[in-house]
Design an enzyme around this catalytic site. Sequence first.
Site, mmCIF file in Angstrom:
data_model
loop_
_atom_site.group_PDB
_atom_site.id
_atom_site.type_symbol
_atom_site.label_atom_id
_atom_site.label_comp_id
_atom_site.label_asym_id
_atom_site.label_seq_id
_atom_site.Cartn_x
_atom_site.Cartn_y
_atom_site.Cartn_z
ATOM 1 N N LYS A 34 0.824 -1.217 0.000
ATOM 2 C CA LYS A 34 0.000 0.000 0.000
ATOM 3 C C LYS A 34 0.853 1.259 0.000
ATOM 4 O O LYS A 34 0.499 2.244 -0.649
ATOM 5 C CB LYS A 34 -0.962 0.006 1.185
ATOM 6 C CG LYS A 34 -2.108 -0.983 1.020
ATOM 7 C CD LYS A 34 -3.220 -0.723 2.015
ATOM 8 C CE LYS A 34 -4.380 -1.672 1.827
ATOM 9 N NZ LYS A 34 -5.377 -1.565 2.883
ATOM 10 N N LYS A 92 -3.779 -11.638 -6.519
ATOM 11 C CA LYS A 92 -5.023 -12.003 -5.811
ATOM 12 C C LYS A 92 -6.178 -11.090 -6.232
ATOM 13 O O LYS A 92 -5.958 -9.931 -6.596
ATOM 14 C CB LYS A 92 -4.817 -11.964 -4.292
ATOM 15 C CG LYS A 92 -4.862 -10.599 -3.716
ATOM 16 C CD LYS A 92 -5.038 -10.608 -2.202
ATOM 17 C CE LYS A 92 -5.162 -9.135 -1.817
ATOM 18 N NZ LYS A 92 -5.528 -8.752 -0.561
ATOM 19 N N LYS A 118 -10.591 -5.778 -4.387
ATOM 20 C CA LYS A 118 -11.633 -4.805 -4.727
ATOM 21 C C LYS A 118 -11.050 -3.464 -5.144
ATOM 22 O O LYS A 118 -11.762 -2.617 -5.660
ATOM 23 C CB LYS A 118 -12.630 -4.650 -3.585
ATOM 24 C CG LYS A 118 -12.058 -4.304 -2.245
ATOM 25 C CD LYS A 118 -13.124 -4.555 -1.182
ATOM 26 C CE LYS A 118 -12.555 -4.441 0.222
ATOM 27 N NZ LYS A 118 -13.454 -4.935 1.226
HETATM 28 P P1 AMP Z 1 -10.782 -6.941 2.873
HETATM 29 O O1 AMP Z 1 -11.585 -6.877 1.640
HETATM 30 O O2 AMP Z 1 -9.343 -6.621 2.644
HETATM 31 O O3 AMP Z 1 -11.393 -6.214 4.036
HETATM 32 O O4 AMP Z 1 -10.780 -8.487 3.251
HETATM 33 C C1 AMP Z 1 -11.843 -9.112 3.882
HETATM 34 C C2 AMP Z 1 -11.581 -10.597 4.046
HETATM 35 O O5 AMP Z 1 -11.571 -11.241 2.755
HETATM 36 C C3 AMP Z 1 -10.242 -10.918 4.684
HETATM 37 O O6 AMP Z 1 -10.409 -12.036 5.541
HETATM 38 C C4 AMP Z 1 -9.373 -11.285 3.532
HETATM 39 O O7 AMP Z 1 -8.325 -12.154 3.874
HETATM 40 C C5 AMP Z 1 -10.359 -11.966 2.587
HETATM 41 N N1 AMP Z 1 -9.940 -11.850 1.186
HETATM 42 C C6 AMP Z 1 -9.723 -10.693 0.502
HETATM 43 N N2 AMP Z 1 -9.343 -10.955 -0.772
HETATM 44 C C7 AMP Z 1 -9.326 -12.312 -0.892
HETATM 45 C C8 AMP Z 1 -9.027 -13.216 -1.979
HETATM 46 N N3 AMP Z 1 -8.679 -12.770 -3.178
HETATM 47 N N4 AMP Z 1 -9.121 -14.549 -1.740
HETATM 48 C C9 AMP Z 1 -9.500 -15.009 -0.530
HETATM 49 N N5 AMP Z 1 -9.790 -14.217 0.532
HETATM 50 C C10 AMP Z 1 -9.716 -12.895 0.358
#
Ligand code: AMP
Length: 325
Positions: free
Chosen positions: A110, A192, A195
């Site tokens: 980031k 990966k 969003k």
């Molecule tokens: P965030 O969107 O960063 O707040 O992530 C929310 C949850 O989704 C966290 O537990 C992340 O580890 C999981 N997560 C985010 N992106 C992925 C992905 N591409 N594959 C699997 N888990 C994900």
Amino acid sequence: MRIFSGIQPTGELHIGNYLGAIKQWNSLQHQNNCIFCIVDLHAITVPYDTEKLSNLILEKAVIYLAAGIDPEKAIIFVQSHVKAHTELCWLLNTITPLGDLYRMTQYKEKSQKGKKNENAGLLNYPILMAADILLYDADIVPVGEDQKQHVELARSIARKFNSKFGETFTLPKEQLPTEGARIMSITNPKKKMSKSDPEASYISLFDSPEAIKKKIKSAVTDTYKTIKYDKEKRPGISNLLTIYSLFSEIEVKEVEKEMKGKSYKKFKDELAELMIIKLAPFRKRREEFLSREVYVKEILKQGQDAANSLAESKISEVKRKMGLI
Ligand code: AMP
Ligand code: TRP
């Protein structure tokens, strides 16, 4: 067991978030004490739109409910509604080595995105996350793979606190799904799914059937012609196989057998159909809850009260142990 996890309110929820995190929350809530948080204070460490944030927070609560989190079984609340999170974050700041923060992969990624992104909050992000987890003495933290390092740091901060000030915190452990801990981008399967990337690269939990078809159709695969899982050599098709397997609850090996002899196009059509069917209930339930704002706010208020009473008693204990009166 006490379970704690959270998702940031900004950005759309995609199938990576679902398969990596929320799907596990759903099954865990039946037999454990679960707390699921909307981590708004984490979301403000990167540039964001103040006008939109409050709606996004409410919308995430709607999404938790639409995805099957049951407020009768789990506490659902907003991080900034419980003051103890920021208070404990400060206290833990004082025992966290800077070196540990600088080596966090997420911080490196980031902060590299431009100098204007480099604020102290971005560096201290994992300490706030440790505070979230440790305040509730969580045993298990169900997350996707990208958050493993942060949970490990929370565990190390807990251990350090306990040895310095006496036994206070439960040592938390991350729980990754056996499959789906890292769903990859459909336009660049070496990266990966995220969003913060362009929309074509992820499938939102609420994409329309047309959007799902279009995105899957243009998903990057390879020039081999067989549908076989090989993460190293064929990341694109392997990612699609994983997604198929998780939505159908059929093992990858079995899916390979089922798809034997079929073209990539046929496989993609079937995958799109499967996802459309599986995601339809989310879309429907989301619409329902979106029209029930008063109810959703009430759930968050109840969540706040429940979380606050747990957090206040913990923060008092922490301050006492640290010699603050
Ligand atoms: P965030 O969107 O960063 O707040 O992530 C929310 C949850 O989704 C966290 O537990 C992340 O580890 C999981 N997560 C985010 N992106 C992925 C992905 N591409 N594959 C699997 N888990 C994900
Ligand atoms: N940092 C996590 C993410 O980006 C979100 C988060 C904040 C979290 N606090 C948490 C996850 C506590 C689990 C437990 O995905």
